[in-house]
Motif scaffolding. Structure first.
Motif, PDB file in Angstrom:
ATOM      1  N   TRP A 268      12.944   8.529  -4.023  1.00  0.00           N
ATOM      2  CA  TRP A 268      12.291   8.226  -2.890  1.00  0.00           C
ATOM      3  C   TRP A 268      12.604   6.883  -2.618  1.00  0.00           C
ATOM      4  O   TRP A 268      12.372   5.894  -3.418  1.00  0.00           O
ATOM      5  N   HIS A 269      13.110   6.638  -1.504  1.00  0.00           N
ATOM      6  CA  HIS A 269      13.655   5.176  -0.782  1.00  0.00           C
ATOM      7  C   HIS A 269      12.585   4.620  -0.172  1.00  0.00           C
ATOM      8  O   HIS A 269      12.306   5.176   1.023  1.00  0.00           O
ATOM      9  N   SER A 270      11.869   3.503  -0.504  1.00  0.00           N
ATOM     10  CA  SER A 270      11.074   2.694   0.316  1.00  0.00           C
ATOM     11  C   SER A 270      11.824   1.551   0.776  1.00  0.00           C
ATOM     12  O   SER A 270      12.072   0.719  -0.193  1.00  0.00           O
ATOM     13  N   PRO A 271      11.882   1.055   2.204  1.00  0.00           N
ATOM     14  CA  PRO A 271      12.549   0.118   2.418  1.00  0.00           C
ATOM     15  C   PRO A 271      11.709  -1.221   2.260  1.00  0.00           C
ATOM     16  O   PRO A 271      10.710  -1.215   2.146  1.00  0.00           O
ATOM     17  N   GLY A 272      12.701  -2.441   2.395  1.00  0.00           N
ATOM     18  CA  GLY A 272      11.695  -3.584   2.602  1.00  0.00           C
ATOM     19  C   GLY A 272      12.087  -4.633   1.275  1.00  0.00           C
ATOM     20  O   GLY A 272      12.759  -4.361   0.348  1.00  0.00           O
ATOM     21  N   ARG A 273      11.509  -5.717   1.392  1.00  0.00           N
ATOM     22  CA  ARG A 273      11.723  -6.684   0.202  1.00  0.00           C
ATOM     23  C   ARG A 273      10.086  -7.215  -0.216  1.00  0.00           C
ATOM     24  O   ARG A 273       9.755  -8.270   0.100  1.00  0.00           O
ATOM     25  N   ASN A 274       9.249  -6.006  -0.531  1.00  0.00           N
ATOM     26  CA  ASN A 274       7.982  -6.290  -1.056  1.00  0.00           C
ATOM     27  C   ASN A 274       7.941  -5.673  -2.376  1.00  0.00           C
ATOM     28  O   ASN A 274       8.561  -4.829  -2.950  1.00  0.00           O
ATOM     29  N   PRO A 275       6.675  -6.031  -3.112  1.00  0.00           N
ATOM     30  CA  PRO A 275       6.662  -5.361  -4.323  1.00  0.00           C
ATOM     31  C   PRO A 275       6.295  -3.823  -4.216  1.00  0.00           C
ATOM     32  O   PRO A 275       6.548  -3.031  -5.492  1.00  0.00           O
ATOM     33  N   LEU A 276       6.261  -3.176  -3.224  1.00  0.00           N
ATOM     34  CA  LEU A 276       6.174  -1.805  -3.369  1.00  0.00           C
ATOM     35  C   LEU A 276       7.518  -1.048  -2.799  1.00  0.00           C
ATOM     36  O   LEU A 276       7.760   0.213  -2.277  1.00  0.00           O
ATOM     37  N   SER A 277       8.401  -1.954  -2.424  1.00  0.00           N
ATOM     38  CA  SER A 277       9.897  -1.490  -2.007  1.00  0.00           C
ATOM     39  C   SER A 277      10.743  -0.801  -3.235  1.00  0.00           C
ATOM     40  O   SER A 277      10.521  -1.293  -4.264  1.00  0.00           O
ATOM     41  N   GLY A 278      11.699  -0.132  -2.875  1.00  0.00           N
ATOM     42  CA  GLY A 278      12.627   0.411  -3.972  1.00  0.00           C
ATOM     43  C   GLY A 278      12.991   1.700  -3.846  1.00  0.00           C
ATOM     44  O   GLY A 278      12.255   2.547  -3.016  1.00  0.00           O
ATOM     45  N   ASP A 279      13.657   1.994  -4.964  1.00  0.00           N
ATOM     46  CA  ASP A 279      14.001   3.542  -5.067  1.00  0.00           C
ATOM     47  C   ASP A 279      13.327   4.179  -6.364  1.00  0.00           C
ATOM     48  O   ASP A 279      13.597   3.578  -7.330  1.00  0.00           O
TER      49      ASP A 279
ATOM     50  N   ASP B 175       7.000  11.310 -11.664  1.00  0.00           N
ATOM     51  CA  ASP B 175       6.166  10.546 -11.863  1.00  0.00           C
ATOM     52  C   ASP B 175       6.178   9.137 -11.414  1.00  0.00           C
ATOM     53  O   ASP B 175       5.029   8.455 -11.091  1.00  0.00           O
ATOM     54  N   ALA B 176       7.290   8.386 -11.382  1.00  0.00           N
ATOM     55  CA  ALA B 176       7.608   7.098 -10.697  1.00  0.00           C
ATOM     56  C   ALA B 176       7.134   7.305  -9.177  1.00  0.00           C
ATOM     57  O   ALA B 176       6.592   6.295  -8.709  1.00  0.00           O
TER      58      ALA B 176
ATOM     59  N   PHE C 129       2.600   5.730  -5.247  1.00  0.00           N
ATOM     60  CA  PHE C 129       1.523   5.956  -4.191  1.00  0.00           C
ATOM     61  C   PHE C 129       0.404   5.632  -4.877  1.00  0.00           C
ATOM     62  O   PHE C 129      -0.589   4.877  -4.055  1.00  0.00           O
ATOM     63  N   VAL C 130       0.008   5.650  -6.134  1.00  0.00           N
ATOM     64  CA  VAL C 130      -1.079   5.000  -6.591  1.00  0.00           C
ATOM     65  C   VAL C 130      -1.289   3.692  -6.601  1.00  0.00           C
ATOM     66  O   VAL C 130      -2.249   3.145  -6.167  1.00  0.00           O
ATOM     67  N   ARG C 131      -0.143   2.749  -6.839  1.00  0.00           N
ATOM     68  CA  ARG C 131      -0.286   1.564  -6.371  1.00  0.00           C
ATOM     69  C   ARG C 131      -0.346   1.147  -5.110  1.00  0.00           C
ATOM     70  O   ARG C 131      -1.143   0.168  -4.636  1.00  0.00           O
ATOM     71  N   GLN C 132       0.264   1.765  -3.938  1.00  0.00           N
ATOM     72  CA  GLN C 132       0.045   1.583  -2.717  1.00  0.00           C
ATOM     73  C   GLN C 132      -1.511   1.691  -2.388  1.00  0.00           C
ATOM     74  O   GLN C 132      -2.150   1.024  -1.732  1.00  0.00           O
ATOM     75  N   ALA C 133      -2.066   2.658  -2.825  1.00  0.00           N
ATOM     76  CA  ALA C 133      -3.728   2.959  -2.641  1.00  0.00           C
ATOM     77  C   ALA C 133      -4.370   1.937  -3.322  1.00  0.00           C
ATOM     78  O   ALA C 133      -5.298   1.259  -2.704  1.00  0.00           O
TER      79      ALA C 133
ATOM     80  N   THR D 152      -7.223   2.052   1.786  1.00  0.00           N
ATOM     81  CA  THR D 152      -7.294   2.091   3.279  1.00  0.00           C
ATOM     82  C   THR D 152      -5.874   2.656   3.941  1.00  0.00           C
ATOM     83  O   THR D 152      -5.958   2.794   5.139  1.00  0.00           O
ATOM     84  N   PHE D 153      -4.854   2.755   2.961  1.00  0.00           N
ATOM     85  CA  PHE D 153      -3.485   3.260   3.540  1.00  0.00           C
ATOM     86  C   PHE D 153      -3.908   4.784   4.090  1.00  0.00           C
ATOM     87  O   PHE D 153      -4.331   5.492   3.220  1.00  0.00           O
TER      88      PHE D 153
END
Length: 137
Positions: free
Chosen positions: A42-53, A58-59, A64-68, A74-75
Motif C-alpha cells: 500500500w503506497h501512501s504519498p507525502g512526507r508525513n508520519p502516515l506516509s510510506g509503503d 497487517d502493516a 489504518f488504525v493509526r490514521q483513525a 474523524t477520518f
C-alpha cells in the motif's frame, strides 16, 4: 459502441466497493481476511508520519488504525465512483478528517491492482499532498 464490463472488472469493482464499506464501518477483519492479499503493498504519498509503503496485510491495517487514532476517528471517505478493468479498480473519492484544530476535505484517486480476486497493490493519489502533509505533521 461502448464495451461491456468483463467479469473480472465487475468483480474488482465489487471488491473495492466492499472494501470501502468495511473500512467505513471499522470492519478491518474483512479487509485483512477476505480482500487483501497477504503480501499487499500500500503506497501512501507525502512526507508525513502516515506516509510510506506498507507491506503485508497487517502493516496496512496498522496504518489504518493509526490514521483513525491520529484523527480521533474523524477520518471519513465519500466514494464518488469506482471504475474497473480486468486487473484494476479505481475509486474516485473525497477524504475528510480533523486533527489538532485543522481539517481537510480533499479529492483523491485510489488505484488498486487485483490478482485472483485479492487486492495486491494500492496507490493513493491525493489532489493536494501538501494539505494532507500539513494535517498529519
Amino acid at each position: 459502441m461502448a464495451e461491456s464490463a468483463t467479469d473480472n472488472a465487475v468483480t474488482n469493482i465489487a471488491a473495492l466497493r466492499r472494501g470501502y464499506e468495511a473500512f467505513q464501518t471499522g470492519n478491518l477483519d474483512v479487509l485483512r481476511d477476505e480482500l487483501f492479499d497477504a503480501d499487499i503493498v500500500w503506497h501512501s504519498p507525502g512526507r508525513n508520519p502516515l506516509s510510506g509503503d506498507f507491506k503485508g496485510a497487517d502493516a496496512v491495517i496498522a496504518s489504518f488504525v493509526r490514521q483513525a487514532e491520529e484523527t480521533a476517528g474523524t477520518f471519513k471517505v465519500e466514494v464518488h465512483d469506482i471504475l474497473g478493468s480486468d486487473d484494476h479498480a479505481v475509486a474516485l473519492a473525497t477524504a475528510s478528517a480533523q486533527r489538532n484544530g485543522k481539517s481537510i476535505s480533499e479529492p483523491y484517486a485510489h488505484v488498486c491492482h487485483f490478482r485472483d480476486g485479492k487486492l495486491t497493490e494500492a496507490w493513493i493519489l491525493n489532489y493536494d499532498t501538501y494539505k494532507v502533509d500539513e494535517l498529519y505533521s
